[in-house]
Design an enzyme around this catalytic site. Structure first.
Site, PDB file in Angstrom:
ATOM      1  N   LYS A   1       0.956  -1.180   0.058  1.00 50.75           N
ATOM      2  CA  LYS A   1       0.073  -0.017   0.007  1.00 50.75           C
ATOM      3  C   LYS A   1       0.721   1.020  -0.027  1.00 50.75           C
ATOM      4  O   LYS A   1       1.470   1.626   0.974  1.00 50.75           O
ATOM      5  CB  LYS A   1      -1.010   0.053   1.217  1.00 50.75           C
TER       6      LYS A   1
ATOM      7  N   GLY B   1       6.858   5.368   8.216  1.00 44.42           N
ATOM      8  CA  GLY B   1       5.797   6.546   8.459  1.00 44.42           C
ATOM      9  C   GLY B   1       5.967   7.034   9.688  1.00 44.42           C
ATOM     10  O   GLY B   1       6.964   6.896  10.608  1.00 44.42           O
TER      11      GLY B   1
ATOM     12  N   GLY C   1       2.534   4.203  13.545  1.00 45.63           N
ATOM     13  CA  GLY C   1       3.305   2.861  13.947  1.00 45.63           C
ATOM     14  C   GLY C   1       2.870   2.433  15.095  1.00 45.63           C
ATOM     15  O   GLY C   1       2.635   0.948  15.127  1.00 45.63           O
TER      16      GLY C   1
ATOM     17  N   GLU D   1       9.635   1.515  10.638  1.00 42.02           N
ATOM     18  CA  GLU D   1      10.829   2.881  10.668  1.00 42.02           C
ATOM     19  C   GLU D   1       9.816   3.944  10.896  1.00 42.02           C
ATOM     20  O   GLU D   1       9.259   4.458  10.016  1.00 42.02           O
ATOM     21  CB  GLU D   1      11.501   2.847   9.422  1.00 42.02           C
TER      22      GLU D   1
ATOM     23  N   CYS E   1      13.198  11.610   6.824  1.00 46.68           N
ATOM     24  CA  CYS E   1      13.077  11.059   8.003  1.00 46.68           C
ATOM     25  C   CYS E   1      14.609  11.293   8.833  1.00 46.68           C
ATOM     26  O   CYS E   1      14.809  11.309  10.028  1.00 46.68           O
ATOM     27  CB  CYS E   1      12.759   9.415   8.049  1.00 46.68           C
TER      28      CYS E   1
ATOM     29  N   GLU F   1       8.966  15.886  15.230  1.00 51.76           N
ATOM     30  CA  GLU F   1       9.508  15.613  14.008  1.00 51.76           C
ATOM     31  C   GLU F   1       8.734  16.709  13.030  1.00 51.76           C
ATOM     32  O   GLU F   1       7.673  16.085  12.516  1.00 51.76           O
ATOM     33  CB  GLU F   1       9.630  14.430  13.492  1.00 51.76           C
TER      34      GLU F   1
END
Length: 490
Positions: A175, A228, A233, A250, A284, A385
């Site tokens: 996906k 993501g 997550g 990740e 990231c 982030e």
């Protein structure tokens, strides 16, 4: 406009619901494609196809050399169609075509690397303490894999998952991000051309709360690989607990870039910019936390501001463009909110901090490269982030303080250290709690080295041999060459 379809069980098809989604160019908000919009029903169909292909098909029984040859063919097709893929990637994400061309070279390299590894692990014979027995350890494919990729590097992140999964004999459902699916659709066309059997690879387009949620909770999925955001997550981890799926996550980072006074000044300045402003900071591993020794702080910031002011914003198809737009209106608003929060917390904007005023950029999701000074670790702008073109600057006076600042984060993906004192550099990296640490460099990766994070940056590794092992299960086999009664029970 032609509807781009999903790929399930070797067939290109529309969504069962008939729903579609428009894909928007972030540079000017023009519609560049219409794609099928799948949901739980399409996902279940893809899972069923992958399950059947794994349990009843021949892919897992195909010799590793043959699987490797197909993976190598995919690399060759990517190289053949490099220019088309690069243009699609830039249309989809807004990044410069030159960046996308480099990405395509890297992507082909990932497939080629795993093609070469496919037949290199024939198992291991281990000493057995039991007479007349042979003990060996083999690796087998984990099964049906759900793979969820992000919008910032759509095809690069897909390659990190597709190549090792195929090389080890798994089947999969991918996906991609619903807002940047175009290059992933194209690479599925190339996998079909390369001869990947029906049902082995499946592509479902759609939103995370439908397609991604079904992949995470469905009991016929053996592994979820997700790249993501951290909150998503955590939801995937909870859903995956239904059948204790294997996980590879990740989840991003807030990566420190530590500069000592004895570093090569001009190189450190240049790399501090490269660490953040490629792809408008939507990386990231971006070095968004600049941690500078106090004695060079003012000189370093002044030089950085001078360079940042000259960054050319524009279309990814303009050869002079150095930085493109953010991915969407929603993400632009998120970045703006972080900047406003930083101001309220007492950080000082010394450059940027707003949308550009150039009328030629008004239709795009642009934000000026931004630098904050007077930052401290408790600030939200330092800890979260933001995933945009923002540098926060902190200072230190001792080596111990630099390490403490670098580790002061829930994340642990990557970091950098700049110094000409090699002993100091080794002392620092030994104490920095991150999956990758660069010395006198930043944002360098290649297929041979593992990628992943400590702490809340995730679980498991991609790339390298460890990235291959994520897609396998370890089995111990003991063969008794001379079976005899034990006569324990008489």
């Amino acid at each position: 406009m032609k509807i781009q379809k999903m790929y399930i069980d070797g067939q290109w098809m529309k969504a069962i619901s008939g729903q579609t989604r428009q894909i928007i160019n972030p540079f000017n908000q023009e519609v560049i494609a219409t794609v099928a919009e799948g949901d739980e029903s399409d996902t279940k169909a893809a899972i069923a196809a992958a399950r059947k292909a794994f349990d009843q098909g021949n892919w897992t029984k195909t010799p590793a050399t043959e699987r490797g040859a197909i993976v190598r063919k995919i690399a060759e097709l990517i190289e053949r169609d490099k220019e088309e893929l690069a243009e699609l990637e830039s249309l989809d994400t807004g990044k410069t075509v030159e960046e996308s061309r480099v990405d395509m070279d890297d992507i082909a390299g990932v497939f080629r690397y795993y093609a070469e590894l496919a037949d290199k692990d024939g198992g291991e014979i281990i000493d057995s303490p039991i007479p007349n027995t042979v003990s060996k350890v083999v690796r087998e494919p984990v099964g049906v894999c759900g793979q969820i990729t992000p919008w910032n590097y759509p095809l690069l992140q897909a390659s990190w998952k597709l190549a090792p999964a195929l090389a080890t004999g798994n089947t999969l459902i991918m996906k991609p991000s619903e807002i940047t699916p175009l290059t992933t659709i194209k690479v599925f066309e190339l996998m079909e051309e390369a001869g990947v059997p029906a049902g082995v690879v499946n592509l479902v387009l759609g939103a995370g709360n439908t397609v991604g949620a079904e992949l995470s909770r469905n009991v016929d999925i053996d592994l979820i690989s997700f790249t993501g955001g951290i909150e998503t997550g955590k939801k995937i981890m909870q859903a995956a607990s239904i059948n204790v799926k294997k996980l590879a996550l990740e989840l991003g980072g807030k990566n420190p870039n530590v500069v000592f006074a004895d570093a090569d000044f001009e190189t450190a300045i240049d790399q501090a910019m490269n660490a953040v402003f490629f792809h408008a900071g939507q990386i990231c591993s971006a070095g968004t936390r600049l941690i500078v020794e106090e004695t060079i702080h003012d000189k370093f910031v002044d030089a950085l501001v001078e360079r940042v002011t000259n960054i050319k914003l524009g279309s990814g198809f303009d050869e002079e463009t150095q930085m493109g737009p953010l991915i969407s209106a929603e993400h632009l608003e998120k970045v703006e909110k972080y900047v406003e929060t930083g101001k309220k917390e007492g950080a000082k904007v010394v450059v940027g901090g707003k949308r550009p005023e150039d009328p030629a950029l008004e239709k795009g999701f642009f934000y000026l490269p931004t630098i904050f000074t007077k930052c401290t670790t408790e600030m939200k702008i330092v800890q979260d982030e933001a995933f945009g073109p923002i540098i926060t600057v902190e200072t230190f006076t001792t080596e111990e303080e630099a390490i403490k600042l670098a580790n002061d984060s829930i994340y642990g993906l990557a970091g950098g250290v700049w110094t000409n004192d090699l002993a100091k550099a080794e002392r620092c990296v030994a104490q920095m709690r991150m999956g990758t640490v660069w010395i006198n460099d930043f944002n360098v990766y290649f297929p041979h080295a593992p990628w992943g994070g400590f702490k809340q940056s995730g679980i498991g590794r991609e790339l390298g041999k460890l990235g291959l092992e994520e897609y396998t299960e370890t089995k111990h086999i003991l063969h008794n060459l001379k079976p005899e009664p034990i006569n324990w029970f008489k």
